[in-house]
Design an enzyme around this catalytic site. Structure first.
Site, mmCIF file in Angstrom:
data_model
loop_
_atom_site.group_PDB
_atom_site.id
_atom_site.type_symbol
_atom_site.label_atom_id
_atom_site.label_comp_id
_atom_site.label_asym_id
_atom_site.label_seq_id
_atom_site.Cartn_x
_atom_site.Cartn_y
_atom_site.Cartn_z
ATOM 1 N N ASN A 14 0.822 -1.212 0.000
ATOM 2 C CA ASN A 14 0.000 0.000 0.000
ATOM 3 C C ASN A 14 0.852 1.256 0.000
ATOM 4 O OD1 ASN A 14 -2.460 -1.430 0.277
ATOM 5 N ND2 ASN A 14 -2.264 -1.477 2.503
ATOM 6 N N LYS A 43 0.927 -4.200 5.190
ATOM 7 C CA LYS A 43 1.522 -5.133 6.140
ATOM 8 C C LYS A 43 2.487 -6.095 5.470
ATOM 9 C CE LYS A 43 -0.499 -6.607 9.764
ATOM 10 N NZ LYS A 43 0.202 -5.707 10.699
ATOM 11 N N GLY A 44 2.134 -6.578 4.284
ATOM 12 C CA GLY A 44 3.025 -7.490 3.585
ATOM 13 C C GLY A 44 4.337 -6.831 3.213
ATOM 14 N N GLU A 137 -4.471 -8.829 5.051
ATOM 15 C CA GLU A 137 -4.871 -7.650 4.280
ATOM 16 C C GLU A 137 -5.108 -7.992 2.815
ATOM 17 O OE1 GLU A 137 -3.266 -3.670 6.584
ATOM 18 O OE2 GLU A 137 -2.150 -4.384 4.855
ATOM 19 N N THR A 197 1.675 -10.105 21.147
ATOM 20 C CA THR A 197 2.334 -8.878 21.585
ATOM 21 C C THR A 197 1.390 -8.086 22.484
ATOM 22 O OG1 THR A 197 1.599 -7.665 19.616
ATOM 23 C CG2 THR A 197 3.737 -8.759 19.503
ATOM 24 N N GLY A 199 2.194 -4.675 23.499
ATOM 25 C CA GLY A 199 2.650 -3.294 23.521
ATOM 26 C C GLY A 199 3.757 -3.093 24.537
ATOM 27 N N ASP A 230 4.814 -5.130 12.318
ATOM 28 C CA ASP A 230 5.353 -5.812 11.142
ATOM 29 C C ASP A 230 6.835 -6.116 11.316
ATOM 30 O OD1 ASP A 230 2.862 -5.700 9.828
ATOM 31 O OD2 ASP A 230 3.266 -3.651 9.162
#
Length: 288
Positions: A14, A43-44, A137, A197, A199, A230
């Protein structure tokens, strides 16, 4: 760590349009004084760029539009060291993410998939030594097809959260999610291996719902959280595939994620994986 681990990333590419404002707007509210920037994202693509910068031998399998934005995304991936041979160029516009980031680095994101919706694996083959990394996505059918075709280690970053077919979960050697996604996908409690995860509270590894390892996060000044997850995914995959145990792999991935959080880019500059292994080793050994 000297061998470049082969990784195929199947996922979104994106253009990120990022408005940085003092705070996030509420429903129906207009906030002025924001600063607009454009960055490579998806994301990829973020995970592919991170894995390549960390030292992986990475190819991207995705799609962009036949527009100027698509060429920019391809150039950014190539600049990070990613092989873009398997990125299709389609008539649809390049995917775009509209992102608002506040002063604490928190964000709201709306994704317009564009060419990502046309991604096809028609002529794609995966090698037995190649780790395949997917996200959600792109269309779930594409992810399922990648899982079926993958001959080796298969990883799913289950984001954004959605119900996952049993066939897909059973094929996953590793699933990576954040705390919210873990809560939204109850079936993950039965998965063979899940990294979660939290944070500022670090990360943990679960085997069939039982916590088997954890690592704390590092204190960092937050600039942008968009690409941090990512970068964590890429580092965790490379760490585990390099032979690190769960605790060390999580610690290394946390350190990489911390560097990413401190960088305003969705595809931040990163050191080689070995740098983070060395950086975290003393701290981990000191707690044993």
């Amino acid at each position: 760590m000297s061998n470049r681990l082969p990784v195929a990333v199947v996922g979104s590419i994106n253009l990120d349009l990022i408005a940085t404002a003092e705070r996030l707007p509420t429903a129906g509210e207009t906030i002025g004084g924001a600063v607009l920037s454009e960055q490579p994202g998806g994301k990829g693509a973020n995970q592919a760029a991170a894995a390549a910068r960390l030292g992986g031998n990475v190819r991207m399998i995705g799609a962009v539009g036949s527009d100027g934005q698509g060429q920019r995304m391809l150039a950014a991936l190539a600049g990070a060291g990613v092989d873009t041979t398997d990125v299709g160029v389609l008539p649809e516009p390049t995917g775009t993410a509209l992102i608002v980031v506040d002063g604490d680095g928190e964000n709201q994101i709306v994704v317009c998939p564009g060419a990502n919706s046309g991604l096809s694996l028609d002529r794609v083959e995966f090698g037995p030594e190649e780790t395949v990394l997917c996200q959600l996505e792109v269309g779930l059918p594409v992810v399922l097809e990648a899982a079926r075709r993958s001959k080796g280690y298969f990883v799913l970053n289950a984001a954004p959260a959605m119900d996952l077919p049993a066939e897909l979960l059973e094929r996953c050697d590793l699933v990576i999610v954040n705390e919210s996604e873990y809560a939204l996908i109850p079936a993950l409690a039965e998965a063979k291996l899940v990294a979660v995860t939290y944070g500022g509270d670090g990360s943990a590894m679960f085997v069939h719902g039982t916590k088997v390892a954890g690592a704390p996060s590092a204190a960092v000044t937050v600039a942008n959280t968009v690409g941090a997850g990512d970068a964590f995914c890429a580092a965790l995959v490379l760490g585990l595939r390099s032979g690190l145990d769960y605790e060390r792999a999580l610690a290394v991935a946390n350190a990489v994620g911390a560097d990413a959080v401190g960088d305003p880019s969705s595809q931040p500059e990163l050191a080689q994986l070995g740098h983070y292994v060395g950086r975290t080793a003393a701290a981990l050994d000191g707690t044993r």
